[in-house]
Motif scaffolding. Structure first.
Motif, PDB file in Angstrom:
ATOM      1  N   SER A 216       0.884  -1.325   0.007  1.00  0.00           N
ATOM      2  CA  SER A 216       0.063  -0.071   0.099  1.00  0.00           C
ATOM      3  C   SER A 216       0.838   1.223   0.106  1.00  0.00           C
ATOM      4  CB  SER A 216      -0.987  -0.030   1.040  1.00  0.00           C
ATOM      5  OG  SER A 216      -0.256  -0.125   2.228  1.00  0.00           O
ATOM      6  N   PHE A 217       0.288   2.242  -0.316  1.00  0.00           N
ATOM      7  CA  PHE A 217       0.987   3.603  -0.378  1.00  0.00           C
ATOM      8  C   PHE A 217       0.149   4.553   0.453  1.00  0.00           C
ATOM      9  CE2 PHE A 217       2.422   1.469  -3.983  1.00  0.00           C
ATOM     10  CZ  PHE A 217       3.904   1.639  -4.007  1.00  0.00           C
ATOM     11  N   HIS A 218       1.318   5.692   0.993  1.00  0.00           N
ATOM     12  CA  HIS A 218       0.903   6.809   1.391  1.00  0.00           C
ATOM     13  C   HIS A 218       1.217   8.005   0.831  1.00  0.00           C
ATOM     14  CE1 HIS A 218       0.462  10.021   4.528  1.00  0.00           C
ATOM     15  NE2 HIS A 218      -0.531   9.525   5.004  1.00  0.00           N
ATOM     16  N   ILE A 219       0.765   8.769  -0.154  1.00  0.00           N
ATOM     17  CA  ILE A 219       1.157   9.589  -0.662  1.00  0.00           C
ATOM     18  C   ILE A 219       1.064  11.200  -0.158  1.00  0.00           C
ATOM     19  CG2 ILE A 219       1.185  10.840  -3.145  1.00  0.00           C
ATOM     20  CD1 ILE A 219       0.485   8.092  -3.922  1.00  0.00           C
ATOM     21  N   LEU A 220       2.079  11.965  -0.009  1.00  0.00           N
ATOM     22  CA  LEU A 220       1.931  13.316   0.448  1.00  0.00           C
ATOM     23  C   LEU A 220       1.833  14.458  -0.972  1.00  0.00           C
ATOM     24  CD1 LEU A 220       4.542  13.437   3.440  1.00  0.00           C
ATOM     25  CD2 LEU A 220       2.007  13.208   3.361  1.00  0.00           C
ATOM     26  N   THR A 221       0.632  14.972  -0.936  1.00  0.00           N
ATOM     27  CA  THR A 221       0.658  16.093  -2.112  1.00  0.00           C
ATOM     28  C   THR A 221      -0.158  17.279  -1.488  1.00  0.00           C
ATOM     29  OG1 THR A 221      -0.519  16.219  -4.140  1.00  0.00           O
ATOM     30  CG2 THR A 221      -1.544  14.647  -2.459  1.00  0.00           C
TER      31      THR A 221
END
Length: 369
Positions: free
Chosen positions: A166-171
């Protein structure tokens, strides 16, 4: 601090990715031809470092115990004689810095933007495919969605190949558009969380913090779009003097207008980058003025939205709220003070950033007995 870049020696012209394999079972797998093409196996350890061998030739790791890098995935830059530890096998805090470009200049930014960009997506993809089972990988910048086409393709391929990841993306949430609907639909949205900042209900305050006119309006439009696309949103608010008094108003807005967000995280600042430059004017001492935080947390949680405190040492948080302050500071930049020795909750506490100032910070803190 835990080193994220180590010294290496490798006989190659271009960067490459390897996974270090050192101990139990490796020799047997190596003889049976079961190692992955990117694996290198520990051959010997001596005064000149640890020598590994693999299909691409030998590599030597310098200045670090092989036991501390066993299973790590490295991006090796042979010309510089260095390697970045993209995946640390023993850590849950693995993040790919995909770019240092950004279209905002936030007052407290811990990673000030740069103009140059080097495309490392192919290396990140290889590294992600070599990650330990069940890993969550962070994506950060700069602003990753400045290269959203490559980002979406990367996510689609990795998530399809590795259903356990899984991924956690900061944007900053500024660059999503209706035209992204098809690309986002091809991504397993249940395994991607987008961490998006909203600093104030007041557009002027938010825009001033991010140094971009119209950012607040664009952000709200894109949050609505991401909701329609079924994305998981972790809303983030860094606590600072300019937005602290308005926190309850922001909480009311979130509860009434953004009930689809998965989580609201109130975060303490880092004393690094622009945060260090502006520390004296921005840092809000929540150990003295927690009331505004507590009322805001209570409001959104009463409406069924999870709310958490990130980067808050437990001793700076009133006891009823400590369960909402998990250990969130990455292990490679986490530190404890001498005064933390003997604290009854040290094992549960995220501690301080390594660079948190000793002379000006929280006024109420210390070991909890």
């Amino acid at each position: 601090m835990i080193p994220l870049r180590i010294k290496v020696e490798a006989n190659a012209d271009q960067p490459f990715v390897v996974r270090l394999r050192s101990f139990e079972g490796v020799a047997r797998e190596h003889k049976a031809g079961q190692l992955a093409p990117f694996d290198v196996v520990l051959d010997c350890v001596g005064p000149e470092g640890a020598r590994y061998v693999g299909e691409g030739g030998p590599i030597r790791i310098l200045g670090i115990d092989p036991a501390k890098v066993d299973g790590d995935v490295l991006l090796v830059n042979p010309r510089r004689g260095t390697a970045d530890r993209l995946i640390r096998n023993s850590s849950r805090h693995n993040t790919f810095l995909v770019t240092e470009r950004c279209d905002q200049v936030c007052l407290m930014c811990s990673q000030p933007p740069k103009k140059h960009h080097v495309d490392l997506f192919p290396y990140f993809e290889t590294a992600a495919l070599l990650a330990p089972e069940g890993a969550t990988i962070g994506i950060s910048g700069g602003e990753p969605t400045l290269f959203k086409g490559q980002l979406f393709d990367f996510l689609q391929r990795v998530l399809a190949a590795r259903p356990d990841l899984s991924f956690h993306i900061l944007t900053n949430g500024q660059h999503f558009a209706e035209g992204d609907r098809e690309a986002v639909s091809r991504i397993d949205r249940g395994r991607v969380v987008w961490g998006i900042p909203l600093y104030s209900r007041d557009p002027a305050v938010h825009d001033e913090i991010v140094a971009k006119a119209g950012a607040h309006e664009q952000l709200l439009e894109n949050l609505a779009l991401m909701c329609r696309l079924g994305a998981q949103i972790e809303l983030r608010t860094v606590l600072m003097r300019p937005n602290a008094d308005g926190l309850p108003k922001l909480a009311s807005f979130i509860a009434a207008t953004l009930p689809f967000v998965r989580t609201w995280a109130i975060m303490q600042m880092e004393n690094i980058g622009f945060g260090r430059m502006n520390w004296k004017t921005l840092f809000y001492d929540s150990s003295e003025g927690f009331d505004v935080v507590g009322r805001s947390i209570d409001l959104v949680r009463s409406r069924g939205i999870d709310a958490w405190l990130y980067n808050f040492p437990l001793c700076t948080v009133p006891e009823p709220y400590r369960l909402l302050a998990p250990s969130t500071i990455s292990d490679w930049k986490r530190a404890y003070r001498e005064e933390c020795d003997g604290c009854s909750v040290k094992d549960q506490c995220g501690g301080f950033f390594e660079w948190h100032p000793a002379n000006h910070g929280y006024s109420n803190w210390g070991a909890i007995q």
